[in-house]
Scaffold this active site. Structure first.
Site, PDB file in Angstrom:
ATOM      1  N   VAL A   2      45.864  31.316  30.664  1.00 45.38           N
ATOM      2  CA  VAL A   2      44.988  30.234  31.095  1.00 45.38           C
ATOM      3  C   VAL A   2      44.502  30.576  32.497  1.00 45.38           C
ATOM      4  O   VAL A   2      45.306  30.898  33.380  1.00 45.38           O
ATOM      5  CB  VAL A   2      45.715  28.873  31.104  1.00 45.38           C
ATOM      6  CG1 VAL A   2      44.773  27.768  31.566  1.00 45.38           C
ATOM      7  CG2 VAL A   2      46.268  28.559  29.722  1.00 45.38           C
ATOM      8  N   CYS A   3      43.197  30.539  32.690  1.00 49.96           N
ATOM      9  CA  CYS A   3      42.608  30.754  34.005  1.00 49.96           C
ATOM     10  C   CYS A   3      43.081  32.102  34.572  1.00 49.96           C
ATOM     11  O   CYS A   3      43.011  33.126  33.897  1.00 49.96           O
ATOM     12  CB  CYS A   3      42.957  29.576  34.908  1.00 49.96           C
ATOM     13  SG  CYS A   3      41.987  29.439  36.419  1.00 49.96           S
ATOM     14  N   THR A   4      43.601  32.114  35.792  1.00 49.49           N
ATOM     15  CA  THR A   4      43.994  33.376  36.423  1.00 49.49           C
ATOM     16  C   THR A   4      45.308  33.931  35.895  1.00 49.49           C
ATOM     17  O   THR A   4      45.756  34.985  36.356  1.00 49.49           O
ATOM     18  CB  THR A   4      44.088  33.205  37.950  1.00 49.49           C
ATOM     19  OG1 THR A   4      44.965  32.114  38.252  1.00 49.49           O
ATOM     20  CG2 THR A   4      42.719  32.947  38.551  1.00 49.49           C
ATOM     21  N   THR A  32      38.584  35.059  32.624  1.00 48.50           N
ATOM     22  CA  THR A  32      39.356  34.242  33.541  1.00 48.50           C
ATOM     23  C   THR A  32      38.387  33.287  34.229  1.00 48.50           C
ATOM     24  O   THR A  32      37.231  33.175  33.818  1.00 48.50           O
ATOM     25  CB  THR A  32      40.117  35.131  34.553  1.00 48.50           C
ATOM     26  OG1 THR A  32      40.980  34.298  35.333  1.00 48.50           O
ATOM     27  CG2 THR A  32      39.175  35.891  35.467  1.00 48.50           C
TER      28      THR A  32
END
Length: 327
Positions: free
Chosen positions: A117-119, A137
């Site tokens: 998730v995300c970074t 990302t």
């Protein structure tokens, strides 16, 4: 990575969400809530057994300041279906922890699938799991991800990406979209829809949908050029030349070009192209209309003109985009 989960098919699917100090709170809570709601409302029995795990100090503080208490890292041989790697400001420190990176690599080999998730994609990259794979990302970190892991095929645009058993999502709330897609894969669309309705979110923004829309990107100029943007949206199929745009804005061509660029960072004609590409992407993903008709509807005039615009903005042809993201 194995394709078959190593636990009884009638039992709950073990799901682990990896956290660390300075983790992004929603990167943890969003996926957890989707899995929990699937347990509460989506199906007979309990399809998931989710938990938050962490290395070292199990009482960690998220970047938002909330204190979390996690379970210790499980044994590498413990049953596992899905491993989710959260992101946040602390992810680079996690990437610099050789023991944690080695654990994630080994644990992912036990999982049916792994997701970031995300970074959190940076931690997946540190394990080598993104090598040769498509990944995404948060849009502000895509260039950094590509520089740090040059073997990964980083795509800055999608909400989420699946490449085999490895999934990755864009920023923060995109983790909810990704998790809904996981639930849909496991339990079917009706269950995912029931979960989304209960959480009052979209069932699933398509993976190919942009992290932020062209219209959103132009919001900086909305106060001055909102009427012009409405005119463009209503007349995409028309010949929106610079003279036509200047007339609609009640300005000279030179004045429009100068002021519009100052307000939005784009020329008026480039903004029109971006809005046309976005409209065409929706039609390609959501309808079965022929590409030629979509090109006319969105004002490209020809398939070749639309193809060149797609290559500039999406790095794919319209046909390839539809093959990847079409319903």
């Amino acid at each position: 990575m194995p394709k078959i989960p190593r636990f009884p098919p009638e039992g709950p699917r073990p799901v682990e969400v990896l956290a660390f100090p300075a983790v992004q709170l929603l990167d943890v809570a969003g996926p957890l809530q989707v899995f929990a709601t699937a347990n509460e409302r989506g199906a007979v029995g309990t399809p998931y057994a989710p938990r938050v795990i962490a290395a070292g100090d199990l009482g960690l503080t998220a970047s938002a300041g909330l204190r979390l208490v996690a379970d210790p890292l499980p044994d590498l041989d413990a049953p596992l279906d899905t491993l989710v790697i959260a992101g946040g400001p602390g992810v680079l420190a996690a990437c610099d922890d050789p023991a944690l990176v080695a654990w994630v690599r080994a644990r992912a080999a036990r999982a049916r699938r792994v997701a970031s998730v995300c970074t959190g994609a940076f931690l997946l990259g540190a394990t080598g799991l993104l090598d040769g794979r498509r990944a995404v990302t948060h849009w502000t970190q895509c260039a950094a991800l590509a520089r740090r892991y040059p073997l990964a095929r980083v795509e800055p645009d999608p909400i989420f990406v699946r490449d085999g058993p490895v999934w990755s999502s864009a920023g923060v709330t995109a983790g909810i979209d990704l998790t809904l897609a996981l639930v849909e894969e496991d339990l079917g669309r009706p269950v995912a829809l029931a979960v989304a309705r209960h959480l009052v979110v979209f069932l699933k923004r398509p993976g190919g949908q942009a992290q932020f829309s062209a219209a959103l990107a132009l919001q900086a100029g909305e106060e001055r050029f909102g009427a012009l943007h409405a005119f463009i949206a209503q007349n995409l199929s028309a010949a929106l030349s610079l003279p036509a745009l200047a007339a609609a804005a009640g300005m000279s061509e030179r004045s429009l070009s100068r002021n519009y660029r100052a307000a939005t960072g784009l020329t008026p004609t480039r903004a029109v192209e971006r809005l046309r590409v976005e409209a065409a992407r929706r039609l390609l993903a959501e309808t079965a209309q022929p590409v030629k008709r979509i090109a006319r509807t969105c004002g490209f005039g020809s398939e070749e003109t639309m193809r060149r615009s797609f290559l500039r903005h999406v790095a794919a042809t319209p046909q390839a985009y539809r093959a990847r993201f079409g319903g």
